[in-house]
Design an enzyme around this catalytic site. Sequence first.
Site, mmCIF file in Angstrom:
data_model
loop_
_atom_site.group_PDB
_atom_site.id
_atom_site.type_symbol
_atom_site.label_atom_id
_atom_site.label_comp_id
_atom_site.label_asym_id
_atom_site.label_seq_id
_atom_site.Cartn_x
_atom_site.Cartn_y
_atom_site.Cartn_z
ATOM 1 N N ARG A 45 15.139 29.336 33.177
ATOM 2 C CA ARG A 45 15.372 29.280 31.741
ATOM 3 C C ARG A 45 16.858 29.503 31.476
ATOM 4 N NH1 ARG A 45 11.504 33.948 31.520
ATOM 5 N NH2 ARG A 45 9.373 33.126 31.517
ATOM 6 N N CYS A 46 17.365 28.961 30.384
ATOM 7 C CA CYS A 46 18.742 29.282 30.008
ATOM 8 C C CYS A 46 18.857 30.752 29.627
ATOM 9 C CB CYS A 46 19.212 28.394 28.866
ATOM 10 S SG CYS A 46 18.167 28.454 27.400
#
Length: 512
Positions: free
Chosen positions: A284-285
Amino acid sequence: MSRQIVSIVGGKDAQAASTYESINPARTGEVVARVGLADAETFAAACRTAKEAQREWAKVPAPVRGRVIASIGRLVEANTERLARLVTEEIGKPYAEALGEVREIVDTCDFFLGEGRRLYGQTVPSEMPDKNLFTFRNPIGVAAVVTAGNFPVAVPSWYLVPALLCGNAVVWKPAEYAAASAHALFRLFTAAGLPDGVLNVVFAGGADTFSGLERALGEGTVQKVGFTGSSEVGRKIGELTGRHLQSACLELGGKNPMVIMPDADLDLAVEGALFSGFGTAGQRCTSLGTVIVHESVHEAFVERFARAVGAARIGDPGQDVLAGPLLDHKFAERYEEYLTWIEPHHRVVTGATGRITKDNPRGGFDGGDGLYYHPVVVDGVRPGDRLFMEETFGPIVGVTAFSTMREALDLANLPGYGLSSSIYTTNPQHAFRFREGISAGMVSVNNSTSGAEAHLPFGGNGKSGNGSRQSGMWVLDQFTRWQAMNWDHSGRLQKAQMDVADIVPDLDFRLA
């Protein structure tokens, strides 16, 4: 049989220049979709088509557009399980997380359906008599949206839903390795009654997308670019749009810090670090980058964290697991490079590293032909280490120690990203000092670095973005332009700042 997918422009299938195979990363021998990739001219042509369609779409009353958004939400809700299963099959996201991702689309639609009746302007008092001032939100025109595949349906909805609601047309370029999920979402959007050409989906490689976008900007057929992806590519997108006097909406990577104070609930902190560090296999960012732990609880935290990681289940994403495989071969190759950044002064506290295989199993799990990797916790990372300074998109988390809050904030801000952050503490003073000093656009207290809600602004600063925000009412500023209007009904020319009534005070007055 695998799906056959091509771009759709103006409601019609577009010609493909080459083919890409989207695989199931849990079983790499399975092809989920054969994707026809378009060239740069097809992308540019899609933007021309969108420009023509947008003129009529903008004339549809905003409350009616809101009802279309409501229909999208209901269609997605009715197809939740099927869409989530497809996300799990195509990118290896655990099914429970995939369900949550689909729920995010519904939440986004639920929020924005009402904004069709709340695209408010203002009436503003004039400094002159018999004159009225107004402001209006107008659609920008055509938005070109380029999204990553780690959230193949939720994150695109953050762009598509508000852009369409505001009266814009969209050309959407999803990630090739998540093309089947994107195509399914596109079909749900168009089933809600969107006119042909208002939403177009173009599958293309990065070079063709950039070239097509450059052409479209030069032709004046794109007025806004939305991009979710790496900081490196985001910088290039920002430079390109800047040459055309546009500001892109950039949602980029992160090196998200988690600070553990000496008064923290360590068990809760471990739970948060486990989910944010290794959920979605660390892809995930907003995934946890570095845990910054007070020296007084450092050893206790590391011991508990390592034990929790060791007990976590990695495996088939269709089952109850913390993480499944990496998204695609290219991400696996890049992750293996990150593992070379482990240095002699680091201490891997979780055992095995690298790909899970028969020769390198995780307990009784050998990974089959899936892109499964051991989760890794590295203690002793230092400022300046690549593991400390750079985003590592995958299941690896660094740990370092601090002695004062000032030191913790300096360490947290040093890498220059500014997306998400977290602090674990039972002291409100610590929480607010952290909020004031952290550069991140999002702050969690006693929660993980991951987790967005549809009505809260999402976005980062520094290497994580250019200050633009998605979600909630804040994203409306990305997809509308303010227009000011003055209406003088005095029957004469009144000049602003010149023909202004003035009441003269006696500023020399003093009480006796």
